[in-house]
Design a protein around this motif. Structure first.
Motif, short mmCIF file in Angstrom:
data_model
loop_
_atom_site.label_atom_id
_atom_site.label_comp_id
_atom_site.label_asym_id
_atom_site.label_seq_id
_atom_site.Cartn_x
_atom_site.Cartn_y
_atom_site.Cartn_z
N THR A 76 141.98 33.21 87.89
CA THR A 76 142.08 31.97 88.65
C THR A 76 143.18 31.10 88.06
O THR A 76 143.27 30.94 86.84
CB THR A 76 140.74 31.21 88.60
OG1 THR A 76 139.71 32.06 89.09
CG2 THR A 76 140.80 29.94 89.44
N VAL A 77 144.02 30.57 88.91
CA VAL A 77 145.11 29.70 88.46
C VAL A 77 144.94 28.34 89.13
O VAL A 77 144.96 28.23 90.35
CB VAL A 77 146.49 30.30 88.82
CG1 VAL A 77 147.60 29.36 88.37
CG2 VAL A 77 146.66 31.66 88.17
N THR A 78 144.74 27.32 88.31
CA THR A 78 144.61 25.95 88.81
C THR A 78 145.47 25.04 87.92
O THR A 78 145.84 25.43 86.81
CB THR A 78 143.15 25.45 88.76
OG1 THR A 78 142.77 25.24 87.38
CG2 THR A 78 142.20 26.44 89.40
N PRO A 79 145.79 23.84 88.39
CA PRO A 79 146.57 22.92 87.56
C PRO A 79 145.74 22.21 86.49
O PRO A 79 146.26 21.40 85.74
CB PRO A 79 147.12 21.91 88.58
CG PRO A 79 146.13 21.93 89.68
CD PRO A 79 145.61 23.34 89.76
N VAL A 80 144.43 22.53 86.40
CA VAL A 80 143.56 21.87 85.44
C VAL A 80 143.49 22.72 84.17
O VAL A 80 143.11 23.89 84.22
CB VAL A 80 142.14 21.67 86.02
CG1 VAL A 80 141.24 20.98 85.01
CG2 VAL A 80 142.20 20.87 87.30
N ALA A 81 143.85 22.12 83.03
CA ALA A 81 143.87 22.86 81.77
C ALA A 81 142.68 22.54 80.88
O ALA A 81 142.55 23.09 79.79
CB ALA A 81 145.16 22.58 81.00
N HIS A 82 141.81 21.63 81.32
CA HIS A 82 140.64 21.27 80.50
C HIS A 82 139.51 20.82 81.40
O HIS A 82 139.58 19.74 82.00
CB HIS A 82 141.03 20.16 79.52
CG HIS A 82 139.93 19.77 78.58
ND1 HIS A 82 138.95 20.65 78.17
CD2 HIS A 82 139.66 18.59 77.96
CE1 HIS A 82 138.12 20.03 77.33
NE2 HIS A 82 138.53 18.78 77.20
#
Length: 201
Positions: free
Chosen positions: A42-48
């Motif tokens: 899964t690739v999302t712009p949320v890193a945390h």
């Protein structure tokens, strides 16, 4: 009263599809070559996500592969529990990847995970007190888990007690694995697991 100013590191507009990872990299056009692992990367712009996935089994596949890499880096001795430090290492590594190959580093990460994911491994079966190795197919979710583990371990090995920084070592691992360089730790571990499994068929 709410402000109309955008959140830090987030572009104006507020739509997740318009958000950028670390405020720099677009994640909307990522391409996949391995259909078996696609639903688990899964690739999302949320890193945390602050551990929102931790209460349910298999929910880890719904969080960003970037955050999963960050969590893997936190499992080493130097970074245990230091998520901000691990995030900084990944961000710096992404910057180095982008400067070296002029590609989206998130795309490079996805390719590295796909190339480092072993397709077979061995289990030990007991027959009357005798332990016999048996080759088995590796589940897609476990393939992604192992690939991230290999990449993080390779970065740790290359940077521990050496002049190489952790970010530089991680960038080397990502670029090597994305190019399927067998001298890279992650790819060599994958090849070794598959070699052992082929001998146990």
């Amino acid at each position: 009263m709410s402000s109309d100013a955008p959140e830090p590191d987030q572009p104006a507009g507020g739509a997740e599809s318009d958000a950028l990872l670390f405020g720099r990299w677009d994640v909307s056009g990522i391409e996949y070559t391995d259909p078996s692992t696609r639903r688990y990367i899964t690739v999302t712009p949320v890193a945390h996500t602050m551990g929102r996935h931790a209460d349910k089994q298999f929910k880890k596949s719904e969080i960003s592969v970037v955050e999963r890499l960050i969590n893997r880096l936190m499992q080493t001795e130097e970074n245990t529990g230091k998520k901000q430090q691990a995030m900084r290492i990944v961000r710096d590594a992404f910057e180095q990847v982008e400067s070296r190959v002029d590609e989206n580093p998130v795309q490079v990460l996805v390719e590295a995970v796909e190339n480092s994911a072993p397709r077979e491994e061995t289990v030990r079966l007991k027959y009357g007190g005798i332990s016999v190795p048996k080759a088995v197919d590796t589940a897609p979710q476990r393939r992604v888990d192992l690939a991230l583990s290999f990449i993080a371990q390779g970065a740790y090995n290359d940077s521990y007690k050496t002049p190489t920084s952790a970010a530089e070592a991680l960038a080397d691992q990502l670029l090597g694995a994305a190019d399927y360089d067998v001298s890279t730790y992650a790819v060599s571990q994958k090849e070794e697991q598959e070699r052992v499994a082929a001998a146990a068929r």
